[in-house]
Enzyme design. Structure first.
Site, PDB file in Angstrom:
ATOM      1  N   HIS A   1       0.774  -1.308   0.173  1.00  0.00           N
ATOM      2  CA  HIS A   1      -0.089   0.063  -0.120  1.00  0.00           C
ATOM      3  C   HIS A   1       0.806   1.194   0.021  1.00  0.00           C
ATOM      4  CE1 HIS A   1      -3.467  -2.492   1.694  1.00  0.00           C
ATOM      5  NE2 HIS A   1      -3.510  -2.340   0.396  1.00  0.00           N
TER       6      HIS A   1
ATOM      7  N   GLU B   1       0.403  -4.675  11.082  1.00  0.00           N
ATOM      8  CA  GLU B   1       0.041  -3.304  10.867  1.00  0.00           C
ATOM      9  C   GLU B   1       0.954  -2.628  11.848  1.00  0.00           C
ATOM     10  OE1 GLU B   1      -2.112  -2.237   8.763  1.00  0.00           O
ATOM     11  OE2 GLU B   1      -3.296  -3.670   7.951  1.00  0.00           O
TER      12      GLU B   1
ATOM     13  N   ARG C   1      -3.093   4.717  -2.189  1.00  0.00           N
ATOM     14  CA  ARG C   1      -3.003   3.482  -1.649  1.00  0.00           C
ATOM     15  C   ARG C   1      -2.770   2.314  -2.582  1.00  0.00           C
ATOM     16  NH1 ARG C   1      -5.693   0.062   2.192  1.00  0.00           N
ATOM     17  NH2 ARG C   1      -6.810  -1.740   1.421  1.00  0.00           N
TER      18      ARG C   1
ATOM     19  N   HIS D   1       2.388  -3.483   6.695  1.00  0.00           N
ATOM     20  CA  HIS D   1       1.509  -2.504   6.653  1.00  0.00           C
ATOM     21  C   HIS D   1       1.484  -1.471   7.784  1.00  0.00           C
ATOM     22  CE1 HIS D   1      -0.970  -4.592   3.348  1.00  0.00           C
ATOM     23  NE2 HIS D   1      -0.109  -5.395   3.728  1.00  0.00           N
TER      24      HIS D   1
ATOM     25  N   GLU E   1       1.627   3.855   2.851  1.00  0.00           N
ATOM     26  CA  GLU E   1       2.246   3.314   4.344  1.00  0.00           C
ATOM     27  C   GLU E   1       3.537   3.273   4.389  1.00  0.00           C
ATOM     28  OE1 GLU E   1       0.178  -0.480   4.331  1.00  0.00           O
ATOM     29  OE2 GLU E   1      -1.914   0.501   4.288  1.00  0.00           O
TER      30      GLU E   1
HETATM   31 ZN   LIG Z   1      -1.824  -1.774   4.083  1.00  0.00          ZN
END
Ligand SMILES: [Zn+2]
Ligand SMILES: *[C@@H]1O[C@H](CO)[C@@H](O)[C@H](O)[C@H]1NC(C)=O
Ligand SMILES: *[C@@H]1O[C@H](CO)[C@@H](O)[C@H](O)[C@H]1NC(C)=O
Length: 428
Positions: free
Chosen positions: A178, A382, A234, A305, A181
């Site tokens: 993404h 994340e 993104r 992420h 990020e």
């Molecule tokens: Zn992500």
């Protein structure tokens, strides 16, 4: 009902951000006075109203969704209406970020000012690749480059392998799928540097007794676009026939329960657009082929992420079925979370299956690696934070976040070894 998420903070966004915020020819998209609100919802009705809001207008833009809250970016002209609607439905809305543009200016553009490589600012793809070339030249016995393939716009997708000896179990890291990020590639490069330069005994053990395959910037086209045009971008950058919207959510495009259970969108304007078919995108096709080619050498996979501080294991496509080794997956994730929490920063991570902790998401990297490439320890991580900066994490967090990642991965791999997951899958 529509569901988002995956290993990812969910996001929806229905339409091109470029239309939502002000943009001029050859200028960066600006988010002056756009605010991000955290809305805690109490029931399914409130949740559906929130998601509906996002779909009805470009003024609303979902940044993150979890089982009890959503984070939504609201344009300045829609704030009054938004606040009125939240109070109408009795949902508590709290401002997480007052002015999105001020965070973009406060440091996330550090790479533009700072000419040296380091971890006090975020860097462009060009600088990251120049740094990788230096690493390759400095450690020719230990580091080898590999080419995953080419992106839609024709850029090379590069990775490096770090191997001190034969017979090591392998760990694969996919990072920055993404685009916005940025903390993920900053962490991946710091991590590479530690593996090569640290004299700490635990890091030496980590570096020398595992083979590392690391792709610091996987979504190269989106990453470049997030630097030169729209910081909040993104997806990838491929066009869709019959739509003016650009890009596929590469983390919904893997051939694992692709588009099942509403875990992605078939709308090219949605942030979770899954593409025309599984592996329709050159990036995911190339990475899946690369990993398939070395799958016997890979015991563990991480997809980096941000944000929300969670570890997400398979499955994303259902919360009614769990992997055979789900208990082990939870146990290794607990080791990661405990190790991170014991550092001086006290940061907390939650963990569980993607579908359980967040929402249904199909076609994600870590599910594909688990289901199709037999990589039994497969996690989406994340990173920081929980929403006060969101995707715009200040560069002062890079090193702390990376230290947490190093501690977490060290503990997770030690636990995986205990449980027997690091045995070689091939004959020496
Ligand atoms: Zn992500
Ligand atoms: C943002 O809001 C402030 C305070 O209301 C206002 O003074 C400023 O002009 C706004 N900026 C833009 C670009 O609209
Ligand atoms: C609104 O929320 C408050 C506090 O959360 C609660 O006490 C009240 O009963 C709610 N009212 C309605 C109409 O749902």
């Amino acid at each position: 009902m529509k569901l988002w998420v995956c290993a990812v903070p969910l996001v929806v966004l229905l339409s091109a951000l470029a239309n939502a915020a002000s943009i001029g020819q050859d200028e960066r998209v600006r988010y002056d006075n756009y605010s991000v609100y955290k809305v805690k919802y109490a029931n399914a009705l409130q949740r559906s109203v929130l998601l509906q809001l996002d779909e009805e207008s470009n003024d609303f833009n979902l940044w993150h969704e979890a089982s009890d809250q959503v984070h939504v970016m609201v344009s300045p002209k829609a704030k009054l209406e938004f606040e009125a609607r939240m109070s109408q439905m009795n949902a508590s809305a709290e401002v997480l970020i007052e002015n999105v543009q001020s965070l973009i200016q406060d440091g996330s553009d550090g790479a533009l000012r700072d000419s040296s490589f380091g971890w006090t600012s975020y860097h462009t793809l060009e600088k990251i690749e120049a740094w990788l070339d230096e690493i390759l030249a400095s450690y020719p016995e230990i580091v080898t480059g590999f080419l995953v393939g080419q992106s839609y716009e024709g850029r090379d997708i590069r990775g490096i392998k770090i191997s001190y000896k034969s017979g090591n179990p392998g760990v694969f890291i996919e990072s920055n799928i993404h685009a916005r990020e940025w903390i993920t590639s900053a962490t991946a490069t710091w991590f590479i540097n530690e593996l090569l330069t640290s004299s700490d005994a635990a890091v030496r053990d980590l570096a020398e007794n595992h083979d590392w395959y690391i792709v610091p910037v996987f979504n190269v086209d989106g990453f470049v676009y997030s630097h030169v045009k729209d910081r909040m971008w993104r997806k990838s950058r491929s066009p869709s026939a019959g739509s003016t919207c650009i890009g596929v959510d590469l983390n919904r495009n893997y051939d694992s329960h692709w588009m099942e259970n509403g875990g992605a969108s078939d709308n090219p304007c949605a942030e979770t657009y899954a593409g025309l078919s599984a592996f329709s995108e050159p990036e995911t096709k190339a990475l899946s082929e690369y990993i398939s080619g070395i799958k016997d050498k890979v015991n563990v996979l991480f997809a980096f992420h941000s944000y929300s501080q969670v570890l997400l294991s398979p499955y994303g496509h259902t919360d009614e079925e769990f992997p055979d080794n789900y208990d082990d997956l939870l146990q290794v994730a607990k080791a990661y979370a405990d190790a991170v929490n014991s550092l001086q920063y006290g940061t907390t991570y939650r963990y569980g299956s993607s579908a359980e902790v967040l929402y249904i998401a199909s076609g994600c990297t870590n599910d594909w690696a688990y289901v199709k490439a037999d990589i039994e320890i497969s996690y989406t991580i994340e990173f920081r934070d929980t929403g006060h900066h969101g995707f715009l994490l200040p560069p002062t967090h890079i090193i702390p976040n990376a230290e947490e990642t190093l501690a977490g991965i060290t503990a997770l791999l030690a636990e995986s070894r205990e449980l027997g997951y690091l045995e070689l899958k091939y004959d020496l």
